[in-house]
Design a protein around this motif. Structure first.
Motif, PDB file in Angstrom:
ATOM      1  N   THR A   1      13.609   3.935 -10.942  1.00  0.00           N
ATOM      2  CA  THR A   1      13.469   3.779  -9.504  1.00  0.00           C
ATOM      3  C   THR A   1      12.196   4.491  -9.100  1.00  0.00           C
ATOM      4  OG1 THR A   1      15.859   3.770  -9.256  1.00  0.00           O
ATOM      5  CG2 THR A   1      14.579   4.174  -7.276  1.00  0.00           C
ATOM      6  N   PRO A   2      11.314   3.861  -8.384  1.00  0.00           N
ATOM      7  CA  PRO A   2      11.364   2.498  -7.860  1.00  0.00           C
ATOM      8  C   PRO A   2      11.034   1.472  -8.939  1.00  0.00           C
ATOM      9  CG  PRO A   2       9.266   3.485  -7.315  1.00  0.00           C
ATOM     10  CD  PRO A   2      10.070   4.545  -8.018  1.00  0.00           C
TER      11      PRO A   2
ATOM     12  N   TRP B   1       0.822  -1.207   0.000  1.00  0.00           N
ATOM     13  CA  TRP B   1       0.000   0.000   0.000  1.00  0.00           C
ATOM     14  C   TRP B   1       0.861   1.265   0.000  1.00  0.00           C
ATOM     15  CZ3 TRP B   1      -4.823   0.946  -1.138  1.00  0.00           C
ATOM     16  CH2 TRP B   1      -5.381   2.161  -0.783  1.00  0.00           C
ATOM     17  N   ASN B   2       1.975   1.222   0.709  1.00  0.00           N
ATOM     18  CA  ASN B   2       2.829   2.398   0.855  1.00  0.00           C
ATOM     19  C   ASN B   2       4.012   2.418  -0.109  1.00  0.00           C
ATOM     20  OD1 ASN B   2       1.320   3.599   2.987  1.00  0.00           O
ATOM     21  ND2 ASN B   2       2.147   2.041   4.360  1.00  0.00           N
ATOM     22  N   HIS B   3       4.109   1.456  -0.991  1.00  0.00           N
ATOM     23  CA  HIS B   3       5.214   1.405  -1.960  1.00  0.00           C
ATOM     24  C   HIS B   3       5.120   2.614  -2.894  1.00  0.00           C
ATOM     25  CE1 HIS B   3       7.577  -0.062  -5.414  1.00  0.00           C
ATOM     26  NE2 HIS B   3       8.217  -0.783  -4.509  1.00  0.00           N
ATOM     27  N   PRO B   4       6.282   3.160  -3.335  1.00  0.00           N
ATOM     28  CA  PRO B   4       6.248   4.309  -4.256  1.00  0.00           C
ATOM     29  C   PRO B   4       5.528   4.027  -5.577  1.00  0.00           C
ATOM     30  CG  PRO B   4       8.441   4.045  -3.324  1.00  0.00           C
ATOM     31  CD  PRO B   4       7.631   2.853  -2.895  1.00  0.00           C
TER      32      PRO B   4
ATOM     33  N   SER C   1       9.371  -2.581 -21.345  1.00  0.00           N
ATOM     34  CA  SER C   1       9.851  -3.652 -20.455  1.00  0.00           C
ATOM     35  C   SER C   1      11.265  -3.329 -19.997  1.00  0.00           C
ATOM     36  CB  SER C   1       9.842  -5.012 -21.166  1.00  0.00           C
ATOM     37  OG  SER C   1       8.546  -5.428 -21.421  1.00  0.00           O
ATOM     38  N   ARG C   2      12.083  -2.911 -20.929  1.00  0.00           N
ATOM     39  CA  ARG C   2      13.454  -2.537 -20.580  1.00  0.00           C
ATOM     40  C   ARG C   2      13.461  -1.326 -19.653  1.00  0.00           C
ATOM     41  NH1 ARG C   2      17.930  -2.252 -18.510  1.00  0.00           N
ATOM     42  NH2 ARG C   2      19.615  -1.146 -19.528  1.00  0.00           N
ATOM     43  N   TYR C   3      12.706  -0.307 -19.994  1.00  0.00           N
ATOM     44  CA  TYR C   3      12.679   0.917 -19.194  1.00  0.00           C
ATOM     45  C   TYR C   3      12.207   0.639 -17.769  1.00  0.00           C
ATOM     46  CZ  TYR C   3      11.382   5.565 -17.567  1.00  0.00           C
ATOM     47  OH  TYR C   3      11.254   6.703 -16.838  1.00  0.00           O
ATOM     48  N   SER C   4      11.235  -0.235 -17.605  1.00  0.00           N
ATOM     49  CA  SER C   4      10.690  -0.497 -16.274  1.00  0.00           C
ATOM     50  C   SER C   4      11.690  -1.169 -15.347  1.00  0.00           C
ATOM     51  CB  SER C   4       9.419  -1.336 -16.368  1.00  0.00           C
ATOM     52  OG  SER C   4       9.722  -2.633 -16.815  1.00  0.00           O
TER      53      SER C   4
ATOM     54  N   GLY D   1       2.853   1.933  -5.556  1.00  0.00           N
ATOM     55  CA  GLY D   1       1.678   1.235  -5.029  1.00  0.00           C
ATOM     56  C   GLY D   1       0.376   1.846  -5.498  1.00  0.00           C
ATOM     57  N   PRO D   2      -0.733   1.324  -4.988  1.00  0.00           N
ATOM     58  CA  PRO D   2      -2.057   1.724  -5.479  1.00  0.00           C
ATOM     59  C   PRO D   2      -2.469   3.160  -5.157  1.00  0.00           C
ATOM     60  CG  PRO D   2      -2.260   0.115  -3.707  1.00  0.00           C
ATOM     61  CD  PRO D   2      -0.804   0.241  -4.022  1.00  0.00           C
ATOM     62  N   LYS D   3      -1.685   3.878  -4.416  1.00  0.00           N
ATOM     63  CA  LYS D   3      -2.000   5.282  -4.160  1.00  0.00           C
ATOM     64  C   LYS D   3      -1.368   6.204  -5.204  1.00  0.00           C
ATOM     65  CE  LYS D   3      -0.510   5.270   0.144  1.00  0.00           C
ATOM     66  NZ  LYS D   3      -0.201   5.741   1.504  1.00  0.00           N
ATOM     67  N   THR D   4      -0.737   5.632  -6.224  1.00  0.00           N
ATOM     68  CA  THR D   4      -0.019   6.446  -7.209  1.00  0.00           C
ATOM     69  C   THR D   4      -0.443   6.101  -8.630  1.00  0.00           C
ATOM     70  OG1 THR D   4       1.808   4.896  -7.551  1.00  0.00           O
ATOM     71  CG2 THR D   4       2.008   6.406  -5.690  1.00  0.00           C
ATOM     72  N   ILE D   5      -0.148   7.005  -9.556  1.00  0.00           N
ATOM     73  CA  ILE D   5      -0.390   6.755 -10.985  1.00  0.00           C
ATOM     74  C   ILE D   5       0.528   5.646 -11.495  1.00  0.00           C
ATOM     75  CG2 ILE D   5       1.234   8.491 -11.839  1.00  0.00           C
ATOM     76  CD1 ILE D   5      -2.186   7.623 -13.368  1.00  0.00           C
ATOM     77  N   HIS D   6       1.649   5.434 -10.806  1.00  0.00           N
ATOM     78  CA  HIS D   6       2.605   4.403 -11.221  1.00  0.00           C
ATOM     79  C   HIS D   6       2.021   3.004 -11.067  1.00  0.00           C
ATOM     80  CE1 HIS D   6       5.486   7.605 -11.456  1.00  0.00           C
ATOM     81  NE2 HIS D   6       5.270   7.909 -10.197  1.00  0.00           N
ATOM     82  N   PHE D   7       0.959   2.891 -10.322  1.00  0.00           N
ATOM     83  CA  PHE D   7       0.253   1.620 -10.201  1.00  0.00           C
ATOM     84  C   PHE D   7      -0.897   1.543 -11.197  1.00  0.00           C
ATOM     85  CE2 PHE D   7      -3.338  -0.807  -8.505  1.00  0.00           C
ATOM     86  CZ  PHE D   7      -2.757  -2.040  -8.314  1.00  0.00           C
ATOM     87  N   TRP D   8      -1.701   2.598 -11.267  1.00  0.00           N
ATOM     88  CA  TRP D   8      -2.935   2.548 -12.047  1.00  0.00           C
ATOM     89  C   TRP D   8      -2.706   2.582 -13.553  1.00  0.00           C
ATOM     90  CZ3 TRP D   8      -6.699   0.410  -9.844  1.00  0.00           C
ATOM     91  CH2 TRP D   8      -6.823   0.494  -8.463  1.00  0.00           C
ATOM     92  N   ALA D   9      -1.709   3.304 -14.028  1.00  0.00           N
ATOM     93  CA  ALA D   9      -1.456   3.347 -15.475  1.00  0.00           C
ATOM     94  C   ALA D   9      -1.138   1.953 -16.033  1.00  0.00           C
ATOM     95  CB  ALA D   9      -0.349   4.343 -15.793  1.00  0.00           C
ATOM     96  N   PRO D  10      -0.177   1.219 -15.444  1.00  0.00           N
ATOM     97  CA  PRO D  10       0.067  -0.136 -15.964  1.00  0.00           C
ATOM     98  C   PRO D  10      -1.111  -1.080 -15.738  1.00  0.00           C
ATOM     99  CG  PRO D  10       1.841   0.527 -14.475  1.00  0.00           C
ATOM    100  CD  PRO D  10       0.817   1.610 -14.459  1.00  0.00           C
TER     101      PRO D  10
END
Length: 107
Positions: free
Chosen positions: A67-68, A9-12, A60-63, A14-23
């Motif tokens: 960081t994170p 939940w608290n990961h950079p 895939s390479r970029y991911s 994680g689900p509180k960020t666009i970095h989770f929802w976009a993928p």
């Protein structure tokens, strides 16, 4: 178990960020490509499948270097590359490797 959930939940990424929802929403592209496995190869589009494949390979390479680490982004792009390659192989086999049917001669 609670600590793993809290860490997620608290990961950079994680689900509180666009970095989770976009993928997560990007999985829709891979799911649509899997649904197109039933489509005849002549109805597939080279530009579309090349774009899906290239996007999957590049991101895939970029991911793996950002960081994170965003393993959701990595996995969706591996799936995109795999489904794109499969669809391209179907299209290429259809267009360049199949033997055309001989016309029937009616007497």
């Amino acid at each position: 178990m609670a600590s793993k959930l809290a860490a997620f939940w608290n990961h950079p990424a994680g689900p509180k960020t666009i970095h989770f929802w976009a993928p997560t929403f990007k999985w829709g592209i891979s799911i649509a490509n899997v649904a197109d496995f039933a489509k005849p190869p002549e109805k597939l589009s080279y530009p579309q499948q090349i774009a899906v494949t290239a996007t999957g390979v590049v991101w895939s390479r970029y991911s793996t270097v950002i960081t994170p680490k965003n393993w959701n982004l990595f996995s969706v792009n591996v799936a995109m590359a795999a489904t794109g390659i499969y669809q391209l192989s179907r299209k290429i086999r259809q267009d360049y490797m199949s033997v055309p049917e001989a016309p029937l001669n009616k007497v």
